[in-house]
Design a protein around this motif. Structure first.
Motif, PDB file in Angstrom:
ATOM      1  N   GLY A 145       0.815  -1.210   0.000  1.00 29.84           N
ATOM      2  CA  GLY A 145       0.000   0.000   0.000  1.00 29.84           C
ATOM      3  C   GLY A 145       0.847   1.257   0.000  1.00 29.84           C
ATOM      4  N   ALA A 146       1.939   1.244   0.762  1.00 33.03           N
ATOM      5  CA  ALA A 146       2.833   2.406   0.800  1.00 33.03           C
ATOM      6  C   ALA A 146       3.501   2.626  -0.552  1.00 33.03           C
ATOM      7  CB  ALA A 146       3.880   2.218   1.890  1.00 33.03           C
ATOM      8  N   ALA A 186       9.026   3.911   5.422  1.00 29.44           N
ATOM      9  CA  ALA A 186       8.917   2.460   5.292  1.00 29.44           C
ATOM     10  C   ALA A 186      10.230   1.796   5.697  1.00 29.44           C
ATOM     11  CB  ALA A 186       8.571   2.088   3.854  1.00 29.44           C
ATOM     12  N   ARG A 187      10.158   0.556   6.153  1.00 30.39           N
ATOM     13  CA  ARG A 187      11.353  -0.177   6.530  1.00 30.39           C
ATOM     14  C   ARG A 187      11.936  -0.847   5.294  1.00 30.39           C
ATOM     15  NH1 ARG A 187      10.357  -3.809  11.747  1.00 30.39           N
ATOM     16  NH2 ARG A 187      12.546  -4.209  11.264  1.00 30.39           N
ATOM     17  N   VAL A 216      10.435  -4.117   2.923  1.00 35.45           N
ATOM     18  CA  VAL A 216      10.096  -3.982   1.511  1.00 35.45           C
ATOM     19  C   VAL A 216      10.952  -4.924   0.669  1.00 35.45           C
ATOM     20  CG1 VAL A 216      10.075  -2.421  -0.474  1.00 35.45           C
ATOM     21  CG2 VAL A 216       9.292  -1.612   1.772  1.00 35.45           C
ATOM     22  N   ALA A 217      12.261  -4.991   0.957  1.00 34.12           N
ATOM     23  CA  ALA A 217      13.161  -5.842   0.173  1.00 34.12           C
ATOM     24  C   ALA A 217      12.791  -7.317   0.317  1.00 34.12           C
ATOM     25  CB  ALA A 217      14.609  -5.612   0.610  1.00 34.12           C
ATOM     26  N   ARG A 218      12.458  -7.736   1.542  1.00 35.95           N
ATOM     27  CA  ARG A 218      12.111  -9.145   1.770  1.00 35.95           C
ATOM     28  C   ARG A 218      10.830  -9.534   1.028  1.00 35.95           C
ATOM     29  NH1 ARG A 218      12.100  -8.781   6.703  1.00 35.95           N
ATOM     30  NH2 ARG A 218       9.864  -8.673   7.168  1.00 35.95           N
ATOM     31  N   ARG A 219       9.849  -8.670   1.107  1.00 31.21           N
ATOM     32  CA  ARG A 219       8.594  -8.987   0.420  1.00 31.21           C
ATOM     33  C   ARG A 219       8.726  -8.828  -1.090  1.00 31.21           C
ATOM     34  NH1 ARG A 219       4.138  -6.362   4.628  1.00 31.21           N
ATOM     35  NH2 ARG A 219       4.976  -7.443   6.468  1.00 31.21           N
ATOM     36  N   ALA A 220       9.516  -7.861  -1.521  1.00 25.99           N
ATOM     37  CA  ALA A 220       9.691  -7.651  -2.960  1.00 25.99           C
ATOM     38  C   ALA A 220      10.332  -8.860  -3.626  1.00 25.99           C
ATOM     39  CB  ALA A 220      10.521  -6.398  -3.221  1.00 25.99           C
ATOM     40  N   ALA A 221      11.202  -9.564  -2.915  1.00 23.91           N
ATOM     41  CA  ALA A 221      11.807 -10.771  -3.487  1.00 23.91           C
ATOM     42  C   ALA A 221      10.732 -11.795  -3.823  1.00 23.91           C
ATOM     43  CB  ALA A 221      12.823 -11.352  -2.499  1.00 23.91           C
TER      44      ALA A 221
END
Length: 409
Positions: free
Chosen positions: A50-51, A77-78, A82-87
């Protein structure tokens, strides 16, 4: 669309798109198409997604994921989250065929609505970063219009005869007053509410926790067909997405957000209905509860809401309408009346009012054409006229409240 085994175990409620061989489709820049694809990539209500959508827009986020990149985290944002979920999102995005996804939707007779569309219920925007990326809808009614005057009725799946009777009567009474009823399509209270609404020839809205090509629970398949024919089935999940415990819980925020008030008919101390009530409280909606026998565990959750002052006690349709109705539209006297005088309406509103029939119902597009207005302008005026008591939703569209409200003179 089917689901395949992912290379790593998904978290509860996550959608795994089919892993198909073949060339990756070309870039997609359309916002609606990007949002459709993102429903197949990210968990519903993910605040990190959402962010990103607020910061970059859907098309840019989707393109970055398809290019194997991580979108730039927005301020606050952390980055590690974001990086973990983006993977995970990138892996899924690589297997999404936008054309196939939208083609499947068309084959099912469904449609996609996104924020900014004329049919988007703007009250969902109050969810902030937990707002749905898009909604898949199947049914005869426009979702935004159906929810202009609506109440959520929720409760236990393993409901008692008392509970199903009360839910059905409440829904029927609301439907008789042209209120739509929103619920979750489950057994028990949800099903009784949907059936009561349909019996009153009113709009029934079912918010499902799976793709619209699936019937869950399967025993409600015929009920879902009736709702699609006379109301709307809604999901934030793409076709092929199966239900999950997480999906049911996150779905409840939509039920609460779509309506100005939620009625809990029966609920245990740990139940999805109480989860919906909590979402309603967070959104500053009216929460109502029906009392039951003090010996019934199925009413223990309702009694706790009432004892804690978290809900208003309601025992019938009049009680519910008194809580959620608008002055002049629902609390008028037997002789009728409206919150506004006709002379106080602007020229556009008067044109729309003149275009609405007295007895038969007319769809929004027909009203807009008769008033020589665009759809957005007609929608805005119809909302004002409904709030003021000049028009109401009928079984198949809009009609005036002639005989109970103002005349046209």
């Amino acid at each position: 669309m089917t689901c395949s085994d992912p290379s790593s175990a998904p978290e509860p409620g996550e959608y795994e798109p089919p892993s198909e061989s073949g060339p990756r489709p070309g870039p997609v820049g359309d916002d609606a198409t990007a949002r459709a694809c993102l429903t197949a990539v990210a968990d519903p209500g993910d605040t990190a997604m959402g962010a990103l959508l607020d910061e970059h827009g859907a098309a840019a986020v989707w393109q970055a994921l398809r290019d194997g990149e991580t979108p730039q985290p927005p301020p606050g944002a952390r980055p590690d989250t974001v990086a973990r979920r983006a993977a995970r999102w990138r892996d899924r995005a690589a297997r999404i065929d936008p054309d196939a996804l939208l083609a499947t939707t068309a084959e099912l007779g469904s449609r996609l609505i996104v924020p900014g569309d004329p049919g988007w219920p703007t009250q969902l925007d109050q969810l902030g970063r937990r707002r749905p990326y898009a909604l898949w809808v199947r049914g005869a009614h426009d979702l935004r219009h159906a929810c202009l005057r609506s109440v959520a009725v929720v409760g236990a799946r393993a409901a008692s005869a008392y509970g199903t009777h009360v839910a059905g009567e409440l829904a029927w009474g609301l439907g008789q007053r042209s209120w739509a009823v929103v619920s979750g399509g489950a057994y028990g209270i949800d099903s009784a509410a949907h059936r009561g609404t349909l019996a009153a020839a009113a709009s029934a809205v079912a918010v499902l926790a799976c793709g619209l090509d699936l019937s869950y629970p399967r025993g409600n398949e015929a009920l879902f067909a009736d709702i699609a024919a006379r109301g709307a089935l809604v999901s934030e999940h793409p076709p092929g997405n199966p239900p999950s415990k997480h999906g049911f819980l996150v779905r409840n925020r939509i039920i609460a957000a779509l309506t100005p008030g939620t009625v809990v008919v029966e609920a245990g101390l740990r139940s999805g209905a109480l989860n919906t009530a909590r979402h309603g409280q967070d959104l500053h909606r009216t929460v109502m509860a029906v009392p039951g026998p003090v010996t019934s565990a199925l009413s223990a959750g309702c009694h706790r809401l009432l004892r804690d002052g978290a809900a208003v006690c309601v025992t019938g349709t009049d009680d519910v309408v008194e809580q959620v109705g608008r002055i002049g539209a629902d609390l008028r006297s037997e002789e009728g009346g409206t919150a506004l005088d006709r002379d106080s309406l602007d020229a556009t509103a008067r044109r729309v009012l003149d275009a609405v029939p007295d007895r038969a119902c007319a769809g929004t597009a027909s009203v807009a054409e008769a008033a020589d207005l665009g759809l957005d302008a007609a929608l805005s005026s119809l909302g004002l006229l409904a709030a003021a008591g000049f028009v109401e939703r009928g079984p198949s569209g809009w009609r005036t409240t002639t005989g109970r409200g103002p005349g046209r003179g």
